[in-house]
Design an enzyme around this catalytic site. Structure first.
Site, PDB file in Angstrom:
ATOM      1  N   GLN A 180       0.878  -1.344   0.003  1.00 57.61           N
ATOM      2  CA  GLN A 180      -0.099  -0.037  -0.139  1.00 57.61           C
ATOM      3  C   GLN A 180       0.807   1.331   0.049  1.00 57.61           C
ATOM      4  O   GLN A 180       0.487   2.192  -0.857  1.00 57.61           O
ATOM      5  CB  GLN A 180      -0.904   0.080   1.232  1.00 57.61           C
ATOM      6  N   CYS A 327     -13.398 -10.663   2.712  1.00 57.81           N
ATOM      7  CA  CYS A 327     -14.312 -11.621   3.035  1.00 57.81           C
ATOM      8  C   CYS A 327     -14.903 -12.345   1.958  1.00 57.81           C
ATOM      9  O   CYS A 327     -15.830 -12.980   1.905  1.00 57.81           O
ATOM     10  CB  CYS A 327     -15.648 -10.960   3.955  1.00 57.81           C
TER      11      CYS A 327
HETATM   12  C1  LIG Z   1      -2.627  -6.305  -2.074  1.00 50.98           C
HETATM   13  C2  LIG Z   1      -1.680  -6.424  -0.970  1.00 50.98           C
HETATM   14  C3  LIG Z   1      -0.927  -7.479  -1.067  1.00 50.98           C
HETATM   15  C4  LIG Z   1      -0.814  -8.593  -1.877  1.00 50.98           C
HETATM   16  O1  LIG Z   1      -0.305  -7.995  -3.172  1.00 50.98           O
HETATM   17  P1  LIG Z   1      -0.805  -8.773  -4.653  1.00 50.98           P
HETATM   18  O2  LIG Z   1       0.201  -8.371  -5.380  1.00 50.98           O
HETATM   19  O3  LIG Z   1      -2.131  -8.922  -4.787  1.00 50.98           O
HETATM   20  O4  LIG Z   1      -0.484 -10.469  -4.175  1.00 50.98           O
HETATM   21  C5  LIG Z   1      -0.090  -7.670   0.195  1.00 50.98           C
HETATM   22  N1  LIG Z   1      -0.013  -6.866   1.203  1.00 50.98           N
HETATM   23  C6  LIG Z   1      -0.686  -5.608   1.172  1.00 50.98           C
HETATM   24  C7  LIG Z   1      -0.737  -4.683   2.393  1.00 50.98           C
HETATM   25  C8  LIG Z   1      -1.669  -5.352   0.136  1.00 50.98           C
HETATM   26  O5  LIG Z   1      -2.511  -4.428   0.236  1.00 50.98           O
END
Ligand SMILES: *Cc1c(COP(=O)(O)O)cnc(C)c1O
Length: 396
Positions: A180, A327
């Site tokens: 994020q 969910c």
């Molecule tokens: C979306 C997210 C992930 C997973 O990333 P992907 O590329 O969708 O596998 C991991 N950690 C956080 C904090 C996320 O928001």
């Protein structure tokens, strides 16, 4: 009807310019970078350029950037790679109760199959870990600290620089899930003493299915994906060239837009927060305020309302939002993040996450502020358990 997308923390639409840069690598520039002819070298050059783009966005060296299939894979690699490499029987890992499941479920796997022991640090009411708790958690078997940069549900930003410093002083590798944060903030991995960092392209207007993993030079960790010699022998499988090009292009463009986009989103976020707290009775903001919150995150609890029902009501008004917890399995477990922050089951079940992004306008925020209070009031009026006079759900 308006169409208002407010789930940028779940995924973002592709930046058209990013897509344009990727296109040739789906078509004419299809060479396998491991081959010797010039078509292949075009693919190699594209990967080199993307690696430079990612490295320069983070103040890292190109030799410290590896491409993965996702943020999830990078998280798996960090935890499994360090624990397996350590050779310490009963290796100890420190993480937090509010991590993404990509970290939490990997930690549980290591407890089960690698005889690791894991400390899950608690958080305060705003979702912040305490440095004192972290200091107290180190043992002589601690091989890794993994604390997310910013939380995907409530947007709370952790004191990453201080955590990095504590870990560096103790010689313990520090991993941060910045999936994020890397899409919203300026991150300097050197200044923050970060040893490993996970990122994902689809959270920053790039393609799904591509991640990037920063590993500080000299840090030793086991490989996660075994096979050919790609990524300097550290991550096998034929490169996803288009995806990698997309990751590089996305992070470069995101960085360039940050000086305008960050204050713009922060202002929209704060207007949405103030508006909701003012117009919806008994609304609670989850997470921190100001600088300690991601510029694009809002998360509320409305007791007396089921978050899932609220999502359907909002969807019928053209608003795409989230409860914050994935969910998707249909499980009725409340968010582990909100529970760790000490919310009641009622509050956790009545949560709503709205995350903003490039497409979010002033008009859209107005529309949400005009729509949400009505929707919440209607649901509460229908609930046999809601007592407006008490502002609570009695007897539960
Ligand atoms: C979306 C997210 C992930 C997973 O990333 P992907 O590329 O969708 O596998 C991991 N950690 C956080 C904090 C996320 O928001």
């Amino acid at each position: 009807m308006q169409s208002v997308y407010l789930d940028y923390a779940a995924t973002t639409p592709m930046d058209p310019e990013v897509l344009e840069e990727m296109m040739p690598y789906f078509t004419e520039m299809f060479g396998n970078p491991s081959s010797v002819y010039s078509l292949a070298s075009r693919s190699r050059k594209a990967i080199d350029r993307a690696r430079e783009q990612v490295a320069s966005a983070l103040n890292a060296d190109v030799s410290e950037i590896f491409f993965t299939s996702s943020g999830t894979e990078a998280d798996n690699w960090a935890l499994k790679g360090i624990v397996e490499r350590s050779g310490v029987p009963g290796a100890h890992v420190i993480t937090t109760r509010i991590e993404h499941h990509a970290v939490l479920h990997t930690a549980e796997y290591l407890q089960k199959f690698e005889d690791a022991s894991v400390t899950y640090l608690p958080v305060d009411a705003e979702g912040r870990v305490s440095l004192e708790d972290l200091k107290a958690a180190f043992t002589d078997k601690t091989v890794l600290v993994s604390v997310m940069f910013a939380n995907n549900e409530v947007g709370t930003i952790q004191p990453i620089g201080e955590i990095g410093k504590l870990c560096r002083e103790r010689g313990v590798p520090f991993h941060t899930d910045a999936v994020q944060a890397a899409a919203q903030l300026d991150i300097d991995v050197k200044a923050l003493n970060i040893d490993m960092m996970s990122m994902s392209a689809h959270k920053m207007y790039g393609p799904k299915g591509t991640g990037a993993f920063f590993v500080r030079r000299g840090l030793k960790l086991e490989n996660l994906v075994h096979g050919g010699g790609q990524e300097k022998g550290r991550r096998a499988s034929t490169e996803n060239i288009a995806g990698i090009v997309g990751m590089g292009a996305a992070i470069e463009r995101m960085k360039a837009r940050l000086p305008q986009e960050r204050p713009r989103l922060t202002a929209l976020r704060d207007r949405l927060i103030e508006g909701v707290l003012k117009t919806v009775p008994h609304a609670k903001l989850n997470g921190a305020r100001g600088e300690e919150r991601l510029p694009n995150n809002t998360n509320f609890s409305f007791i007396g309302v089921e978050g899932e029902t609220l999502l359907l009501d909002l969807d019928s008004k053209g608003i795409s939002a989230s409860t914050g917890s994935a969910c998707s399995s249909g499980s009725l477990d409340p968010s582990h993040v909100l529970m760790a922050m000490g919310l009641s089951h009622e509050q956790a079940h009545g949560s709503l996450r709205m995350t903003l992004g490039r497409g979010t306008s002033d008009e859209q925020v107005d529309y949400v502020l005009a729509t949400l209070p009505e929707v919440v009031a209607k649901r509460r009026a229908m609930s046999p358990l809601w007592d407006e006079r008490l502002g609570s759900v009695p007897g539960r």
